[in-house]
Design an enzyme around this catalytic site. Structure first.
Site, PDB file in Angstrom:
ATOM      1  N   HIS A  58      40.344  42.395  33.298  1.00 48.05           N
ATOM      2  CA  HIS A  58      41.779  42.297  33.627  1.00 48.05           C
ATOM      3  C   HIS A  58      42.336  41.003  33.061  1.00 48.05           C
ATOM      4  O   HIS A  58      41.598  40.170  32.546  1.00 48.05           O
ATOM      5  CB  HIS A  58      42.013  42.429  35.133  1.00 48.05           C
ATOM      6  CG  HIS A  58      41.486  41.300  35.965  1.00 48.05           C
ATOM      7  ND1 HIS A  58      40.144  41.041  36.103  1.00 48.05           N
ATOM      8  CD2 HIS A  58      42.125  40.353  36.707  1.00 48.05           C
ATOM      9  CE1 HIS A  58      39.978  39.998  36.902  1.00 48.05           C
ATOM     10  NE2 HIS A  58      41.168  39.555  37.261  1.00 48.05           N
ATOM     11  N   HIS A 117      43.986  44.825  42.449  1.00 46.77           N
ATOM     12  CA  HIS A 117      44.028  43.360  42.266  1.00 46.77           C
ATOM     13  C   HIS A 117      45.076  43.048  41.194  1.00 46.77           C
ATOM     14  O   HIS A 117      45.953  42.224  41.384  1.00 46.77           O
ATOM     15  CB  HIS A 117      42.640  42.885  41.853  1.00 46.77           C
ATOM     16  CG  HIS A 117      42.548  41.448  41.460  1.00 46.77           C
ATOM     17  ND1 HIS A 117      42.699  40.427  42.367  1.00 46.77           N
ATOM     18  CD2 HIS A 117      42.307  40.860  40.262  1.00 46.77           C
ATOM     19  CE1 HIS A 117      42.558  39.260  41.733  1.00 46.77           C
ATOM     20  NE2 HIS A 117      42.326  39.499  40.457  1.00 46.77           N
ATOM     21  N   HIS A 172      32.992  36.705  41.080  1.00 44.57           N
ATOM     22  CA  HIS A 172      33.118  35.474  41.875  1.00 44.57           C
ATOM     23  C   HIS A 172      32.054  35.415  42.964  1.00 44.57           C
ATOM     24  O   HIS A 172      31.707  36.441  43.553  1.00 44.57           O
ATOM     25  CB  HIS A 172      34.490  35.387  42.562  1.00 44.57           C
ATOM     26  CG  HIS A 172      35.620  35.083  41.642  1.00 44.57           C
ATOM     27  ND1 HIS A 172      35.924  33.813  41.220  1.00 44.57           N
ATOM     28  CD2 HIS A 172      36.517  35.904  41.039  1.00 44.57           C
ATOM     29  CE1 HIS A 172      36.978  33.850  40.409  1.00 44.57           C
ATOM     30  NE2 HIS A 172      37.359  35.113  40.284  1.00 44.57           N
TER      31      HIS A 172
HETATM   32 ZN   LIG Z   1      41.662  38.183  38.906  1.00 45.32          ZN
END
Ligand SMILES: [Zn+2]
Length: 260
Positions: A58, A117, A172
């Site tokens: 993204h 997201h 993450h």
């Molecule tokens: Zn992001």
């Protein structure tokens, strides 16, 4: 280090909590979401590898910021990503139902669109791995910057349908923070309590908690359990729900996490 069919996968840490996943054999390397070129170049140098492809999930800068510098070092790079012209450098646009071939056909990955997201978010998967960017995290999911709860729930449902053994490569290390919220709303979940003990131990040893797998996430991740009657009943005792459809439960859960 994970070894599958002579390919290895290794997380390159970047910024404070990003992982740039490197897939490689003896000579070639593919990276996912290289936000920081310097960390990738150092890894390639240490392992004497040539970068051949980049996979982008993204448009966020911490996933794309390294593209320009990597192209200047490796001009023949194939750069796969979603059809979002704002991302500079992508030379092969891909979307739902496409597949890509890497390492001379030794690795094929299918593409699914997983908006929520961001609107352009895609994931790369096969029967054993999924690279899902900031859509699904261990015990959590990405912030809903651009999508709607219905859209995000639908995207998570697609990931949930992958084979239980599928290893989930998120970008993450948010696991401990996600677990604090997950336990806050679902503290009777024994699998979740056991997972937290494991995750704390891993982080104390400075080891990544990723990849995780779909089976584990179906047991512990509140954002994948919005259609689970037991979970919804537990949640309804903790917070006011405006409705009990999976989309409504997801919306309440996501909002509660934002405010936690
Ligand atoms: Zn992001």
């Amino acid at each position: 280090m994970i070894y599958i069919d002579m390919l290895k996968i290794h997380p390159i840490p970047a910024f404070t909590d990003n992982y740039i996943w490197a897939i490689f054999n003896e000579t070639e390397c593919v990276v996912v979401d290289p936000g920081d070129a310097n960390e990738v170049l150092a890894f390639l140098n240490t392992h004497q590898l040539t970068l051949t492809s980049i996979l982008i999930t993204h448009h966020h800068h911490d996933h794309t910021g390294g593209i320009a510098k990597l192209v200047s070092t490796f001009p023949a790079l194939q750069i796969f990503g979603p059809n979002n012209k704002k991302i500079k450098g992508i030379n092969i646009y891909i979307g739902e139902g496409d597949n890509i071939s890497l390492f001379d056909g030794k690795l094929t990955l299918d593409i699914i669109e997983v908006p929520g997201h961001t609107l352009d978010h895609i994931a790369y998967f096969n029967d054993r791995w999924v690279f899902c960017g900031d859509t699904l995290f261990s015990a959590g999911c990405g912030r809903m910057f651009e999508g709607t709860p219905t859209m995000f729930w639908h995207s998570l449902s697609k990931l949930k349908q992958l084979h239980d053994d599928t290893k989930v490569f998120c970008t993450h290390e948010y696991t401990l923070a996600n677990l604090a919220f997950a336990l806050h709303i679902d503290n009777d979940n024994e699998a979740l309590c056991n997972y937290k003990e494991w995750a704390v131990d891993m982080r104390e040893k400075k080891l990544p908690t990723l990849p995780t797998d779909i089976r584990t996430q179906k047991e512990i991740n509140p954002f994948l359990r919005c259609d689970d009657k037991t979970f919804v009943a537990t949640l309804a005792r903790k917070m006011e729900l405006t409705g009990n459809t999976a989309e409504e439960v997801f919306a309440a859960c996501r909002l509660a996490k934002d405010q936690y």
